[in-house]
Design a protein around this motif. Structure first.
Motif, short mmCIF file in Angstrom:
data_model
loop_
_atom_site.label_atom_id
_atom_site.label_comp_id
_atom_site.label_asym_id
_atom_site.label_seq_id
_atom_site.Cartn_x
_atom_site.Cartn_y
_atom_site.Cartn_z
N GLU A 167 -55.83 -31.38 -60.84
CA GLU A 167 -55.10 -32.58 -61.21
C GLU A 167 -55.02 -33.58 -60.06
O GLU A 167 -55.10 -34.80 -60.25
CB GLU A 167 -53.68 -32.22 -61.68
N LYS B 57 -58.42 -35.26 -59.71
CA LYS B 57 -58.62 -36.26 -60.77
C LYS B 57 -57.74 -37.49 -60.56
O LYS B 57 -57.89 -38.48 -61.27
CB LYS B 57 -58.31 -35.64 -62.13
N ASN C 240 -54.38 -37.49 -60.81
CA ASN C 240 -53.16 -37.42 -61.61
C ASN C 240 -51.94 -36.98 -60.79
O ASN C 240 -50.81 -37.02 -61.28
CB ASN C 240 -53.36 -36.47 -62.79
#
Length: 556
Positions: free
Chosen positions: A257, A260, A262
């Motif tokens: 995450e 990415k 995020n």
């Protein structure tokens, strides 16, 4: 003609909708939200129970105390604008700011947070000391005097902006201890309403305000528009609009995450991704250079192995660890530097000095000489113990948890080469902690993260009056000279003299080989390049009030 006009109106309506939608989109994306994950979950947002990092980080955004620590771990003003200490070191007089307000809440008149006064600190500090609260931080106020008539703690509001605290005897770590989240100010009327459920309905004075918490899913804090602090240029804090915390349990999923985009920040290096993000020498892998930022900082965390040295707590098969020669043979019998390179990608410093780690003011200039790798010296200590080349030596049981099994297996292998037989037992988290606390283990893995920025925090682990389970002396080490020097140190007001005592105490721990220091940890942080002013300090505190973030393209 009429048909064309209808088409024109439809086109105009679509344009307006698109423009409005885009406007909302831009407004949403201009909001700066700092996102991080807490894989272990958060049990409470009540500062009275902030006894580990998972709780301390969010509590630190919601609450304030009298004082705070800067990045060099120096005590600085917070709600107390300044303070006075009497010449005898017993009386502390704190002068409070007059512009600090609790967060707005429907339970306040007009739903507006009221001003913080000295009586709020009297309530808050006495609350954590109360047996009814059962705060794990109650010990912080053990040095505070009590009234001889009613037994009340000597914490008094002299007037609305002045707080007085009187100690039993001088204790130089007291100011630093007051910076701990336990000592945060809380509003009595909100606590009276929520009781134990204050844990999920926190109201403080911090830079961020509690918004929503779906336990196990997401916690959201939003900007406190009435926050009282400014940065060094006079800019009002905080800069972020919100903080969002998720609760992904799997560390590899957390890392993905982050990759990415995020998540804005992760800390620490987990085995599941350490070789992906780091080189063998502990630098950022080439594939991530320029894409993310990495920072390293000394961490007040010593990883170690410890011996039980109380004969009454050991069965006959484990009495071997009572021999100081055996303990020294183990300390000299493995290569800490190689261990750090292969097992930790050099994130951390091999423990070649004492038990107290680098990063504290008292240990910046000179460190006591500790253990190093010397198999010949280890062998000589084995001979002194009556076990030449390990002949006839009983098996020593080393208990750890699964997170440190790799380190213990490395040490087991290294010690086997010089004839020291080690058997590893793996305990589960709660069971392992209970066995350590109740002195049921002869040789066990431990780590000590400083609660406050003073070496006394580490040295207290070997003070005889702190024997577990009533204190943190899990080895049950007892030494009259150590106790006398320790008591002298904590009452000494002269910094240089006190620090000299600290170093002598650390040298005594090494001379007795009560522990096997493994390494001094490092704070390692990875953040997105959009994040600025994410500072750090040797206690790995997370302070987001000065953090800035460029346009947030992942807001939800």
């Amino acid at each position: 003609m009429k048909k064309n006009r209808s088409g024109f109106l439809l086109l105009l309506l679509m344009f307006v909708l698109l423009f409005t939608s885009c406007g909302k989109h831009v407004q949403r994306h201009n909001k700066t939200v700092f996102r991080y994950n807490e894989s272990k979950g958060i049990a409470s947002l009540d500062p009275a129970y902030a006894n580990n990092q998972t709780k301390i980080w969010p509590v630190n955004q919601l609450f304030n105390g009298l004082v705070q620590l800067d990045e060099q771990l120096i005590v600085k003003p917070c709600i107390a604008s300044f303070w006075e200490i009497s010449d005898d070191g017993l009386r502390y007089l704190f002068h409070l700011r007059n512009d600090v307000y609790f967060h707005d809440h429907p339970l306040f008149p007009d739903s507006t947070g009221r001003k913080v006064i000295a009586d709020d600190f009297v309530f808050s500090l006495k609350r954590i000391a109360s047996s009814a609260t059962a705060s794990p931080g109650s010990w912080v106020l053990n040095t505070v005097a009590r009234d001889s008539l009613n037994g009340e703690l000597a914490i008094v509001a002299v007037d609305p902006e002045t707080l007085e605290i009187t100690l039993k005897k001088p204790f130089q770590s007291f100011l630093s201890m007051l910076s701990m989240p336990y000592c945060s100010v809380v509003p009595h009327e909100i606590l009276a309403h929520f009781g134990k459920e204050f844990r999920a309905n926190p109201v403080g004075t911090g830079p961020f305000v509690f918004k929503i918490w779906k336990e196990g899913e997401k916690l959201v804090l939003v900007k406190n528009d009435r926050y009282f602090e400014q940065d060094g240029f006079g800019n009002k804090l905080p800069f972020l609009d919100a903080v969002a915390i998720t609760f992904i349990k799997d560390k590899q999923s957390e890392f993905l995450e982050f990759v990415k985009g995020n998540l804005d920040f992760i800390t620490g290096v987990h085995a599941s991704y350490k070789d992906e993000i780091l080189t063998r020498d502990g630098t950022l892998s080439k594939k991530y250079v320029g894409k993310i930022s990495m920072s390293l900082h000394p961490y007040l965390n010593t990883e170690y192995l410890a011996f039980m040295v109380d004969s009454a707590k050991l069965d006959s098969g484990q009495q071997v660890v009572l021999d100081k020669n055996v303990r020294k043979a183990i300390n000299y019998g493995f290569d800490r530097k190689k261990m750090m390179a292969y097992m930790r990608n050099n994130i951390g410093i091999a423990a070649s000095s004492g038990f107290v780690p680098k990063g504290l003011p008292s240990f910046l200039d000179s460190l006591p000489k500790g253990f190093y790798y010397d198999p010949d010296l280890a062998a000589s200590y084995l001979r002194k113990a009556g076990y030449p080349d390990g002949a006839g030596m009983p098996v020593i049981k080393l208990t750890t948890n699964s997170d440190y099994l790799d380190l213990c297996e490395y040490i087991q292998h290294e010690l086997a080469n010089i004839g020291i037989p080690i058997e590893i037992e793996v305990g589960t988290g709660a069971t392992f902690r209970e066995m350590v606390s109740n002195s049921k283990l002869a040789f066990f893995r431990g780590s000590w993260i400083a609660d406050y920025a003073d070496a006394q925090n580490y040295l207290s682990l070997f003070y005889s009056k702190n024997h577990s389970p009533n204190g943190p002396n899990y080895t049950h080490f007892s030494n009259v000279k150590y106790d006398e020097l320790y008591e002298r140190a904590i009452q000494t007001q002269d910094d240089s003299l006190r620090w000299n005592y600290y170093r002598k105490l650390d040298e005594m721990i090494i001379d007795e080989a009560i522990v096997v220091p493994l390494y001094y940890d490092m704070v390692v942080r990875f953040s997105q390049n959009s994040i600025r002013q994410l500072g750090s300090n040797a206690m790995n505190l997370l302070s987001l009030k000065k953090v800035q973030k460029s346009n947030d393209t992942h807001s939800r």
